[in-house]
Design a protein around this motif. Structure first.
Motif, PDB file in Angstrom:
ATOM      1  N   ALA B 123      52.755  41.162   0.994  1.00 13.85           N
ATOM      2  CA  ALA B 123      53.583  41.980   1.886  1.00 13.85           C
ATOM      3  C   ALA B 123      55.059  41.662   1.672  1.00 13.85           C
ATOM      4  O   ALA B 123      55.898  42.560   1.604  1.00 13.85           O
ATOM      5  N   LEU B 124      55.366  40.360   1.546  1.00  8.57           N
ATOM      6  CA  LEU B 124      56.774  39.978   1.360  1.00  8.57           C
ATOM      7  C   LEU B 124      57.320  40.521   0.044  1.00  8.57           C
ATOM      8  O   LEU B 124      58.427  41.042  -0.017  1.00  8.57           O
ATOM      9  N   LEU B 125      56.524  40.385  -1.027  1.00 10.59           N
ATOM     10  CA  LEU B 125      57.048  40.769  -2.339  1.00 10.59           C
ATOM     11  C   LEU B 125      56.991  42.287  -2.552  1.00 10.59           C
ATOM     12  O   LEU B 125      57.614  42.788  -3.479  1.00 10.59           O
ATOM     13  N   VAL B 134      60.379  36.178 -10.119  1.00 12.47           N
ATOM     14  CA  VAL B 134      60.308  34.711 -10.185  1.00 12.47           C
ATOM     15  C   VAL B 134      59.262  34.195  -9.214  1.00 12.47           C
ATOM     16  O   VAL B 134      58.411  33.357  -9.558  1.00 12.47           O
ATOM     17  N   TYR B 135      59.276  34.702  -7.982  1.00 14.63           N
ATOM     18  CA  TYR B 135      58.295  34.276  -6.988  1.00 14.63           C
ATOM     19  C   TYR B 135      56.878  34.582  -7.470  1.00 14.63           C
ATOM     20  O   TYR B 135      55.960  33.791  -7.337  1.00 14.63           O
ATOM     21  N   LYS B 136      56.725  35.770  -8.024  1.00 15.20           N
ATOM     22  CA  LYS B 136      55.398  36.196  -8.469  1.00 15.20           C
ATOM     23  C   LYS B 136      54.869  35.259  -9.556  1.00 15.20           C
ATOM     24  O   LYS B 136      53.725  34.819  -9.505  1.00 15.20           O
ATOM     25  N   VAL B 137      55.739  34.951 -10.515  1.00 20.57           N
ATOM     26  CA  VAL B 137      55.320  34.068 -11.600  1.00 20.57           C
ATOM     27  C   VAL B 137      54.948  32.689 -11.058  1.00 20.57           C
ATOM     28  O   VAL B 137      53.927  32.106 -11.431  1.00 20.57           O
ATOM     29  N   GLY B 201      47.426  32.771  -5.794  1.00 26.29           N
ATOM     30  CA  GLY B 201      48.005  33.758  -6.703  1.00 26.29           C
ATOM     31  C   GLY B 201      47.039  34.883  -7.015  1.00 26.29           C
ATOM     32  O   GLY B 201      47.439  36.037  -7.184  1.00 26.29           O
ATOM     33  N   PHE B 202      45.754  34.544  -7.097  1.00 20.00           N
ATOM     34  CA  PHE B 202      44.746  35.559  -7.398  1.00 20.00           C
ATOM     35  C   PHE B 202      44.611  36.550  -6.246  1.00 20.00           C
ATOM     36  O   PHE B 202      44.644  37.772  -6.448  1.00 20.00           O
ATOM     37  N   GLY B 203      44.506  36.008  -5.021  1.00 22.37           N
ATOM     38  CA  GLY B 203      44.462  36.892  -3.863  1.00 22.37           C
ATOM     39  C   GLY B 203      45.723  37.731  -3.771  1.00 22.37           C
ATOM     40  O   GLY B 203      45.668  38.936  -3.500  1.00 22.37           O
ATOM     41  N   PHE B 204      46.847  37.078  -4.044  1.00 21.09           N
ATOM     42  CA  PHE B 204      48.124  37.772  -3.989  1.00 21.09           C
ATOM     43  C   PHE B 204      48.149  38.976  -4.935  1.00 21.09           C
ATOM     44  O   PHE B 204      48.539  40.077  -4.535  1.00 21.09           O
ATOM     45  N   ILE B 205      47.706  38.781  -6.178  1.00 23.58           N
ATOM     46  CA  ILE B 205      47.755  39.865  -7.166  1.00 23.58           C
ATOM     47  C   ILE B 205      46.903  41.055  -6.710  1.00 23.58           C
ATOM     48  O   ILE B 205      47.305  42.210  -6.829  1.00 23.58           O
ATOM     49  N   LEU B 206      45.731  40.756  -6.135  1.00 28.00           N
ATOM     50  CA  LEU B 206      44.873  41.852  -5.677  1.00 28.00           C
ATOM     51  C   LEU B 206      45.488  42.601  -4.494  1.00 28.00           C
ATOM     52  O   LEU B 206      45.491  43.831  -4.453  1.00 28.00           O
ATOM     53  N   PHE B 207      46.023  41.834  -3.532  1.00 34.32           N
ATOM     54  CA  PHE B 207      46.658  42.481  -2.380  1.00 34.32           C
ATOM     55  C   PHE B 207      47.882  43.271  -2.817  1.00 34.32           C
ATOM     56  O   PHE B 207      48.141  44.368  -2.325  1.00 34.32           O
ATOM     57  N   PHE B 208      48.631  42.678  -3.733  1.00 36.04           N
ATOM     58  CA  PHE B 208      49.857  43.318  -4.214  1.00 36.04           C
ATOM     59  C   PHE B 208      49.530  44.683  -4.813  1.00 36.04           C
ATOM     60  O   PHE B 208      50.196  45.681  -4.525  1.00 36.04           O
ATOM     61  N   ALA B 209      48.464  44.735  -5.630  1.00 34.96           N
ATOM     62  CA  ALA B 209      48.062  45.998  -6.239  1.00 34.96           C
ATOM     63  C   ALA B 209      47.571  46.980  -5.182  1.00 34.96           C
ATOM     64  O   ALA B 209      47.916  48.160  -5.197  1.00 34.96           O
TER      65      ALA B 209
END
Lengths: 262, 330
Positions: B123-125, B134-137, B201-209
Motif C-alpha cells: 500500500a505504501l509503495l 530502492v525500498y522495493k529492492v 518481500g514475497f507477500g509484498f510483490i503479490l500484494f503490489f501486483a
C-alpha cells in the motif's frame, strides 16, 4: 493507494516507509560492514584462499543449468502434449502429475538416501539434479499448460493444414509463443536450484562436490566462527544472486511470483 | 509491469481466454468435447516429464511405504521387519508432536507477519513515495538470497555477543540482552522472525501486483464519499486482494510443513528440540541417526498432512472460483 495531499502528510508517509524498511536493511548492512571489520579486504583474501572455492561455484552453476535445461525441455513438451495433442485419458495423467504438486522434498529423503546409495551415484551432481527437477516439473507443467491453453488452436490447425509436422508446430509455434511463461519458469527453477540446501547437504558429501549453499558451514568450520570471514563468505556467495536480481528485477519478481499463480 | 501478466500471452483479451483454465479438468461438458487442434498422439510428448516426476516421486512414496515397515539404517544388509511399529512409535513420540506444534505456531506467525507487513508495504509503495524502487529492492533481496547463505548472518546478529545485544546495551536496554538462540524460550521466535524477514518481500510483490489491478476510479469514488486512508485500505483494497491472502495462506502452509534450512542452520533444531520441525526431524533420523525406517514412517505421516491440506485447500479454492463465476454472471 494512500493519499497524501499536504507536505506534512507526504513527509510522514515517506518517514513511515523508511522506518519500516530499516529492519530489512539491517542484516544486509551487518553482513556487508562486518565482512570488512578487522582485516578489511584481508577477510576476502582469506576466503578466496579456501581450497576449491571455485569448485563450489562451478557445481552450483552446473546444477542450476542442468536443472533448468531438463525442466524447460520436459515442461514445454508436456505442456504442448497436454494442451494441443490427442492423449487418451489425458486428465488422469495430468492429475497424477498434479498430485505431486505440494510434495515436501524432505518426504523423498529416506527413500532417495537408500536408492542413491544403491545406484552408486552418491556424491555426483545427478543425485541432486534429478530429484530437484522431478519436484519442479509438476508445477511448471501446470503453469505452462495454463498459458499454452491461451494460445489459439487456430494457429496449430492452420499450420497442420499447411502440412507442418507436429515437431515443426512445436518448434516454430509453441516455443516462440510460450517465451514469456518460459522466462518465468526458468527464473523460478534457477533460483530454487541455486538455493537448494537439503539435498546437496545429504548427497554431496565429498570434498569436491560442494555447492555454494554449503559454503557458509564450510567457512564456519574453517575459521572457527571467525565472524568477519564468515560474513565475507556470505557476501561472496550472496553477491551473484543480488547482482542477478538487480539487473533482472522484472523477471525475478515475475519468476518468484509465478509460484503463487496456481 | 504486473506480476499476474505471467500467465497471459499478451494483454487483456488473451487473459479472458486463459481464465477458465484452472477448473478445466473438472470443467463442463463443453470443455470435454473440445477437440485438440492436432490429431497427432501426444503421449510421447508428455512421457519424459511424466516418467521423471511421477515415476521418481511415486517410486519414492511406494518405496517409503516398504522401508517404513523395517528397522533399517539404509545401507547395511540387515533389515528387520517390524510391521507398523515405526508408525506407532512416531505417533506416540513427544518429538513428533513437538515438531507439529512448532509447525503450527510457525505457520500462524509467519503467515500473519508476511501478510500484514507485505500488505502495508504494498500500500505504501503504491502511493506516491520517493525512492520506491530502492525500498522495493531492499524488501525483495531477502527473498532471493538462499536461506542457507543468510543464516550465518542472522546467527551473528542474534548471538549472545551479537549485533542485537550490543545495540540493546548501547541504547541502555542492556538488561534485555539475552542469548536469543540458545534458550528454549526465545529460539523459536528468532526462527519465526528470520522467516518473516525472508518472506515479507514475497507477500509484498503479490500484494503490489494485485493492488496495481484495482481501478483508480473505485478508489476515487470511495474518497469522494469521504473515506479516509485507513477506511479505503480496509473496505476497498483489502476485499479486492483477498485472493492473494488465500494464496499466501496456502504457500505458507506448504512452506511450514517442508521447513528445514532455517531451524537447522540457526539453532540445529535446539536447544532441547525447541525449534524442531518435521523437516529437521526427518533429516536427523535419516542422515544422522541412521533410522531410515523410522524416518520413512515420519515422511509418510508428513505426506498425509501435506496431501490432506492441499485437498482441503483446492476444495476451498474451487468454492471461491464458483463464487467468483456467480458474481461475474450476476
Amino acid at each position: 493507494m494512500l493519499e497524501a495531499r499536504s507536505v506534512t502528510s507526504k513527509v510522514i508517509l515517506q518517514l513511515v516507509t523508511t522506518i519500516m524498511i530499516i529492519p530489512f536493511a539491517v542484516p544486509l548492512y551487518v553482513m556487508f560492514s562486518g565482512s570488512f571489520a578487522g582485516q578489511g579486504w584481508g577477510n576476502y583474501r582469506a576466503v578466496f584462499r579456501v581450497p576449491n572455492l571455485l569448485g563450489y561455484f562451478r557445481n552450483s552453476i552446473l546444477i542450476a543449468a542442468a536443472t533448468v535445461a531438463i525442466v524447460y525441455v520436459l515442461t514445454m513438451m508436456a505442456a504442448f502434449g497436454f494442451s494441443k495433442l490427442r492423449i487418451r485419458s489425458k486428465e488422469v495423467f495430468f492429475w497424477m502429475m498434479m498430485a505431486a504438486l505440494t510434495l515436501p522434498e524432505v518426504v523423498l529423503l529416506a527413500p532417495l538416501f537408500t536408492t542413491v546409495a544403491k545406484l552408486g551415484i552418491s556424491g555426483t551432481l545427478w543425485s541432486v539434479i534429478l530429484p530437484i527437477s522431478a519436484l519442479q516439473v509438476p508445477f511448471t507443467v501446470l503453469l505452462t499448460r495454463t498459458y499454452v491453453n491461451g494460445i489459439p488452436d487456430a494457429l496449430f490447425e492452420a499450420a497442420r493444414i499447411d502440412g507442418a509436422s507436429t515437431w515443426r508446430c512445436f518448434i516454430h509455434i509453441l516455443v516462440p509463443l510460450a517465451k514469456p511463461i518460459a522466462v518465468a519458469v526458468i527464473v523460478f527453477v534457477m533460483i530454487n536450484a541455486w538455493n537448494s540446501y537439503l539435498l546437496p547437504l545429504v548427497f554431496l558429501t565429498g570434498d569436491h562436490a560442494g555447492v555454494v549453499t554449503l559454503l557458509p558451514q564450510h567457512f564456519q568450520g574453517q575459521y572457527n566462527d571467525d565472524q568477519t570471514k564468515v560474513l565475507a563468505g556470505a557476501v561472496i556467495t550472496a553477491l551473484p544472486e543480488v547482482v542477478a536480481y538487480i539487473s533482472l528485477q522484472k523477471y525475478f519478481e515475475r519468476g518468484m511470483a509465478a509460484g503463487a499463480l496456481k | 509491469m504486473s506480476v499476474t501478466a505471467t500467465t497471459e500471452p499478451s494483454g487483456g483479451s488473451a487473459r479472458r481466454a486463459v481464465r477458465p483454465a484452472p477448473d478445466q479438468p473438472k470443467g463442463g461438458a463443453a470443455r470435454k468435447k473440445r477437440r485438440p487442434p492436432m490429431g497427432a498422439p501426444g503421449i510421447g510428448w508428455i512421457a519424459p516429464g511424466f516418467i521423471l516426476s511421477v515415476g521418481l516421486i511415486y517410486f519414492c512414496i511406494v518405496y517409503s511405504g516398504y522401508i517404513a515397515t523395517l528397522d533399517w539404517d539404509g545401507m547395511s544388509p540387515v533389515r528387520k521387519s517390524v510391521g507398523l511399529d515405526n508408525f506407532t512409535n512416531a505417533l506416540t513420540n513427544k518429538l513428533f508432536w513437538g515438531a507439529l506444534r512448532h509447525t503450527v505456531i510457525f505457520y500462524v506467525c509467519t503467515f500473519l507477519g508476511q501478510t500484514v507487513i507485505g500488505f502495508i508495504f504494498a500500500a505504501l509503495l503504491q502511493s506516491k513515495i520517493k525512492l520506491a524502487v530502492v525500498y522495493k529492492v531492499l524488501v525483495f533481496i531477502p527473498v532471493v538470497i538462499a536461506p542457507a547463505i543468510m543464516a550465518p548472518v542472522h546467527r551473528i546478529i542474534f548471538a549472545t555477543d551479537g549485533t542485537l545485544n550490543s545495540f540493546l546495551r548501547a541504547i541502555g536496554l542492556g538488561h534485555f540482552a539475552q542469548p536469543w538462540l540458545s534458550q528454549t524460550s526465545t529460539a523459536l521466535w528468532v526462527v519465526i522472525l528470520v522467516q518473516i524477514w525472508t518472506s515479507v518481500g514475497f507477500g509484498f510483490i503479490l500484494f503490489f501486483a494485485a493492488m496495481g489491478q484495482i481501478e483508480p476510479e473505485v478508489l476515487e469514488a470511495a474518497r469522494i464519499d469521504g473515506a479516509g486512508n485507513i477506511r479505503v485500505l480496509w473496505s476497498v483494497v483489502l476485499p479486492d486482494v483477498r485472493g492473494t491472502v488465500v494464496v499466501l495462506a496456502i504457500l505458507n502452509a506448504i512452506g511450514s510443513l517442508k521447513l528445514f534450512d532455517f531451524p537447522y542452520l540457526l539453532t540445529a533444531a535446539g536447544p532441547a528440540y525447541s525449534t524442531d520441525f518435521l523437516g529437521t526431524y526427518i533429516y536427523r533420523e535419516t542422515a544422522v541417526m541412521g533410522h531410515v525406517g523410522y524416518a520413512a514412517a515420519l515422511s509418510l505421516l508428513l505426506l498425509v498432512l501435506a496431501v490432506g491440506m492441499s485437498i482441503i485447500m483446492s476444495a476451498r479454492g474451487r468454492e471461491r472460483d464458483k463464487r467468483k463465476a456467480v458474481e461475474a454472471d450476476a
